[in-house]
Design an enzyme around this catalytic site. Structure first.
Site, mmCIF file in Angstrom:
data_model
loop_
_atom_site.group_PDB
_atom_site.id
_atom_site.type_symbol
_atom_site.label_atom_id
_atom_site.label_comp_id
_atom_site.label_asym_id
_atom_site.label_seq_id
_atom_site.Cartn_x
_atom_site.Cartn_y
_atom_site.Cartn_z
ATOM 1 C CE LYS A 80 -4.540 0.784 0.458
ATOM 2 N NZ LYS A 80 -5.468 0.299 -0.093
ATOM 3 N N GLY A 179 -21.269 6.316 3.674
ATOM 4 C CA GLY A 179 -20.267 6.792 2.535
ATOM 5 C C GLY A 179 -20.836 6.304 1.100
ATOM 6 N N GLY A 181 -19.448 7.229 -1.907
ATOM 7 C CA GLY A 181 -18.271 7.677 -2.864
ATOM 8 C C GLY A 181 -18.531 6.604 -3.820
ATOM 9 C CB VAL A 183 -17.093 1.395 -3.030
ATOM 10 C CG1 VAL A 183 -17.544 -0.096 -2.621
ATOM 11 C CG2 VAL A 183 -15.489 1.196 -3.348
HETATM 12 P P1 NAD Z 1 -14.298 7.431 -1.882
HETATM 13 O O1 NAD Z 1 -13.184 8.592 -1.412
HETATM 14 O O2 NAD Z 1 -15.005 7.490 -3.154
HETATM 15 O O3 NAD Z 1 -15.806 7.406 -1.171
HETATM 16 C C1 NAD Z 1 -15.736 7.774 0.453
HETATM 17 C C2 NAD Z 1 -17.051 8.330 0.776
HETATM 18 O O4 NAD Z 1 -17.437 8.404 2.064
HETATM 19 C C3 NAD Z 1 -17.016 9.916 0.232
HETATM 20 O O5 NAD Z 1 -18.191 10.132 -0.551
HETATM 21 C C4 NAD Z 1 -16.875 10.584 1.756
HETATM 22 O O6 NAD Z 1 -17.380 12.000 1.596
HETATM 23 C C5 NAD Z 1 -17.540 9.591 2.437
HETATM 24 N N1 NAD Z 1 -17.318 9.871 4.016
HETATM 25 C C6 NAD Z 1 -16.273 10.066 4.474
HETATM 26 N N2 NAD Z 1 -16.611 9.880 6.086
HETATM 27 C C7 NAD Z 1 -17.788 9.995 6.125
HETATM 28 C C8 NAD Z 1 -18.381 9.714 7.266
HETATM 29 N N3 NAD Z 1 -17.959 9.896 8.680
HETATM 30 N N4 NAD Z 1 -19.803 9.471 7.120
HETATM 31 C C9 NAD Z 1 -20.377 9.406 6.039
HETATM 32 N N5 NAD Z 1 -19.688 9.331 4.724
HETATM 33 C C10 NAD Z 1 -18.345 9.474 4.846
HETATM 34 O O7 NAD Z 1 -13.750 5.876 -1.615
HETATM 35 P P2 NAD Z 1 -14.195 4.628 -2.229
HETATM 36 O O8 NAD Z 1 -13.433 4.199 -3.474
HETATM 37 O O9 NAD Z 1 -15.616 4.543 -2.554
HETATM 38 O O10 NAD Z 1 -13.855 3.818 -0.943
HETATM 39 C C11 NAD Z 1 -14.664 3.356 0.097
HETATM 40 C C12 NAD Z 1 -13.817 2.707 1.115
HETATM 41 O O11 NAD Z 1 -13.517 1.311 0.657
HETATM 42 C C13 NAD Z 1 -12.395 3.027 1.582
HETATM 43 O O12 NAD Z 1 -12.110 2.774 2.815
HETATM 44 C C14 NAD Z 1 -11.610 2.303 0.583
HETATM 45 O O13 NAD Z 1 -10.139 2.194 1.154
HETATM 46 C C15 NAD Z 1 -12.274 1.054 0.448
HETATM 47 N N6 NAD Z 1 -12.144 0.239 -0.549
HETATM 48 C C16 NAD Z 1 -12.087 0.807 -1.775
HETATM 49 C C17 NAD Z 1 -11.952 0.030 -3.101
HETATM 50 C C18 NAD Z 1 -12.196 0.776 -4.525
HETATM 51 O O14 NAD Z 1 -12.226 -0.226 -5.221
HETATM 52 N N7 NAD Z 1 -12.618 1.897 -4.549
HETATM 53 C C19 NAD Z 1 -11.655 -1.420 -2.878
HETATM 54 C C20 NAD Z 1 -11.442 -1.921 -1.430
HETATM 55 C C21 NAD Z 1 -11.572 -0.848 -0.561
#
Ligand code: NAD
Length: 356
Positions: A80, A179, A181, A183
């Site tokens: 990472k 959240g 975002g 995912v």
């Molecule tokens: P992202 O940054 O696109 O989305 C995260 C979302 O969470 C954002 O919209 C943000 O505003 C919101 N957020 C942050 N703090 C918050 C809170 N306290 N309450 C509510 N909403 C909150 O990230 P992502 O790519 O969607 O990934 C989400 C999680 O999944 C992360 O922890 C990431 O490490 C994990 N993950 C992602 C992937 C991937 O393919 N993108 C793969 C494995 C794991």
């Protein structure tokens, strides 16, 4: 902070600190284990309050990647990287060039993918300076692995509902997503399409409004989303949502979300088990993205991708059954299974070739 004696260090093969004066880059790359292959893992950008926080995050995340890839049956190791900075303010072309050169200096032992705070465009920017980035190839979904991550979590929720409630579909099932975002939004769409009721929160008013308008999710305040009376809670924001304080007030029977490191500390797995809450280990069920990245990089037939992501459900079922038999927390069982898979495989370390 000490690094070697930190609990999260856990015999990392290599931890490298990188800085670049002109771009302001301050970054850390952690390579946990390359027994199964090059260490592939996301590049996260976050305004860490302290350096110790950044070190702890990168170490915990890279270890999770080792287990994730092993459980997903991928010939990849775990690693990472984190950039200490504000993704809304500090991104520049110079920063990506410096980060790319930092990644390149490891000669392919670490391959970066998208993560919180970084985008497909950022990876593309780095790809001009290093071969060792992934997740941006020109595919039908633009290379973004998040929809595959969401699909894997969806499969896991389906498996957990069948295991815990004997449910065969999503009708009448209530899911709370923290959240929305990359995912969380995709997951909400899959769940709505399957007939579930979806409650959701996001600290970004724009992200929440979009999900309400486009998917019809029920908006919930960020402070209360963890404590809704739902069947499933899906943490899809940042890590640490599950801790001694929050676990005491949870009302969901199943936890299954995408966020990495959902448990603040190892003891939280026991706290959830003691409360009878079925926890689907994050590093097992959020593997869809890394599976997708592997298919992109290796030029594998994407027709097989969905079947590979579906296998997350089989692996989860195995973990849940073992956990029931041994009366032990699911996270411990999943780690044990990952160690068994790591021990059973011959080392195959070879830098991956880029397909981009
Ligand atoms: P992202 O940054 O696109 O989305 C995260 C979302 O969470 C954002 O919209 C943000 O505003 C919101 N957020 C942050 N703090 C918050 C809170 N306290 N309450 C509510 N909403 C909150 O990230 P992502 O790519 O969607 O990934 C989400 C999680 O999944 C992360 O922890 C990431 O490490 C994990 N993950 C992602 C992937 C991937 O393919 N993108 C793969 C494995 C794991």
């Amino acid at each position: 902070m000490s690094v070697f004696s930190a609990p999260s260090f856990d015999s990392h093969e290599q931890v490298v600190f990188g800085a670049d004066r002109s771009s302001g880059l301050r970054a850390i790359i952690a390579v946990h284990d390359t027994r199964l292959g090059a260490a592939v893992g996301g590049c996260r950008m976050y305004p860490y309050a302290t350096e110790s926080e950044a070190i702890d995050d990168v170490l915990r995340l890279s270890r999770g990647m080792t287990y994730k890839s092993a459980l997903a049956g991928l010939p990849l190791g775990g690693g990472k990287s984190v950039i200490i900075g504000d993704p809304a303010r500090d991104k520049t072309g110079e920063l990506w060039r410096a980060m790319a050169k930092f990644i390149d200096s490891l000669g392919g032992r670490y391959v970066a993918a998208e993560d919180s705070g970084t985008s497909v465009g950022d990876l593309q920017a780095m790809s001009h300076y290093t071969d060792h980035v992934s997740g941006f190839a020109a595919t039908e979904h633009g290379g973004d692995p998040s929809p595959s991550t969401a699909r894997g979590v969806f499969v896991a929720i389906r498996t957990a509902l069948a295991h815990r409630l004997g449910a065969s579909d999503f009708h009448g099932v209530r899911v709370a997503i923290q959240g929305l975002g990359h995912v969380g939004f995709s997951l909400a769409g899959l769940l709505k399409n399957a007939g579930a009721e979806v409650l959701a929160s996001d600290i970004s008013a724009a992200h929440l409004a979009r999900a309400v308008a486009e998917l019809g999710v029920t908006p919930v305040a960020s402070e209360s989303i963890l404590y809704e009376d739902v069947d499933v809670l899906a943490p899809c924001a940042l890590g640490g949502a599950l801790n001694a304080a929050s676990i005491a007030s949870l009302r969901a029977g199943i936890i299954a979300g995408a966020a990495n490191n959902q448990l603040r500390e190892a003891a939280d797995g026991g706290r959830l088990a003691d409360r009878g809450i079925l926890y689907c280990p994050d590093f097992l069920i959020n593997a869809g993205g890394i599976i997708d990245v592997h298919y992109q990089r290796s030029g594998l037939d994407r027709a097989d991708l969905n079947a590979h992501i579906e296998s997350i459900g089989d692996r989860l079922a195995e973990v849940l059954q073992r956990a029931d038999r041994c009366h032990r927390p699911t996270g411990e069982i999943a780690e044990e299974l990952a160690e068994e898979l790591l021990d059973a495989r011959a080392p195959v370390h070879e830098p991956l070739r880029s397909v981009a």
